[in-house]
Write an enzyme that holds these catalytic residues in place. Structure first.
Site, mmCIF file in Angstrom:
data_model
loop_
_atom_site.group_PDB
_atom_site.id
_atom_site.type_symbol
_atom_site.label_atom_id
_atom_site.label_comp_id
_atom_site.label_asym_id
_atom_site.label_seq_id
_atom_site.Cartn_x
_atom_site.Cartn_y
_atom_site.Cartn_z
ATOM 1 C CB SER A 39 -0.941 -0.029 1.217
ATOM 2 O OG SER A 39 -1.773 1.093 1.235
ATOM 3 C CB SER A 40 1.168 4.219 -0.781
ATOM 4 O OG SER A 40 1.611 5.574 -0.735
ATOM 5 C CE1 TYR A 49 1.197 4.324 -6.377
ATOM 6 C CE2 TYR A 49 1.046 5.885 -4.559
ATOM 7 C CZ TYR A 49 1.617 4.770 -5.132
ATOM 8 O OH TYR A 49 2.615 4.090 -4.473
ATOM 9 C CE LYS A 106 0.298 1.630 -4.265
ATOM 10 N NZ LYS A 106 0.926 0.304 -4.408
#
Length: 256
Positions: A145-146, A159, A163
């Site tokens: 993930s982020s 984006y 995530k």
């Protein structure tokens, strides 16, 4: 020589040509795992695999191809079984970051981000889980993930959306896969020094300034978290996300 915690284990790591994915594969191999390594750049993944095979640890086998392509995903699982006899760990590290103003963002970059980040992760988990279930020995699945799935970041609407979705996917798969002894977790890196991010000459100093721990992350920081979540020590942890960002999401200072 590193402790052989993963000796006899077989893993798939996508996006392993460089950066975080490469470091994850390197640490797994050093700790005894045999690893199918993937990147869409054939030359890059061949070189990465050769470097990893020179280490005193498990062996790697390179398979080039787009990690968002379902046919490539199936080949990764099939090759793990063909080369090493089974599959114990699947790590969806491949991802694509395409910046763009929300009001101008087009269909092509949107579809590309979804294909790699979501389709690739979803179907790697599906195909890996089927193999793990057939082996009747449990397994580990991990998504990358982020912090952008937790905090808004300029020009990363698509984006960040993917995530956040991966973290929900991991939670949902607790219902689907726990009965088979398969855990599913995510790791969310913050700003991390990689070949790509260091192309920005201000990246390291900017993130050192705004990160509470005083530096941007290193690929080793992320890989350490990943290896914990796919290790025997985490067998009762599933559906969880581990943020590795030096405290940035606690304060969320913008880099702009």
């Amino acid at each position: 020589m590193a402790e052989q915690k993963f000796k006899g284990q077989v893993a798939i790591v996508t996006g392993a040509g460089k950066g975080i994915g490469y470091e994850v594969a390197r640490q797994l191999a050093l700790q005894g795992a045999n690893v199918i390594v993937n990147d869409r750049d054939p030359e890059l993944i061949q070189k990465a695999s050769a470097k990893l095979n020179a280490l005193d640890g498990g062996k790697t086998y390179p398979l080039a191809g787009d990690a968002g392509d379902i046919n490539i995903i199936q080949k990764l699982v099939d090759e793990a079984v063909a080369q090493f006899g089974r599959l114990n760990i699947a790590i969806a590290s491949a991802g694509i970051t395409l910046f763009g103003d929300f009001l101008e963002y087009g269909k092509e970059p949107f579809q590309e981000v979804l294909t790699v980040n979501l389709q690739g992760s979803f179907f790697l988990a599906q195909r890996a889980a089927k193999q793990m279930i057939s082996q009747q020995a449990g397994g580990r699945i991990l998504f990358m993930s982020s912090v952008t799935g937790h905090q808004a970041h300029k020009d990363l609407a698509a984006y960040g959306m993917t995530k956040a979705a991966l973290e929900m996917l991991a939670k949902n798969l607790v219902i689907e896969l726990s009965q088979y002894g398969i855990t599913v977790n995510t790791v969310a890196p913050g700003a991390t020094l990689t070949e790509r991010t260091l192309e920005d000459e201000d990246y390291k100093s900017t993130w050192a300034r705004i990160t509470p721990m005083g530096r941007a992350g290193r690929v080793e920081d992320v890989a350490n978290a990943v290896l914990f979540l796919v290790s025997p020590e985490s067998e009762h942890i599933t559906g969880q996300n581990l943020i590795v960002d030096g405290g940035w999401t606690a304060v969320s200072v913008s880099p702009y």
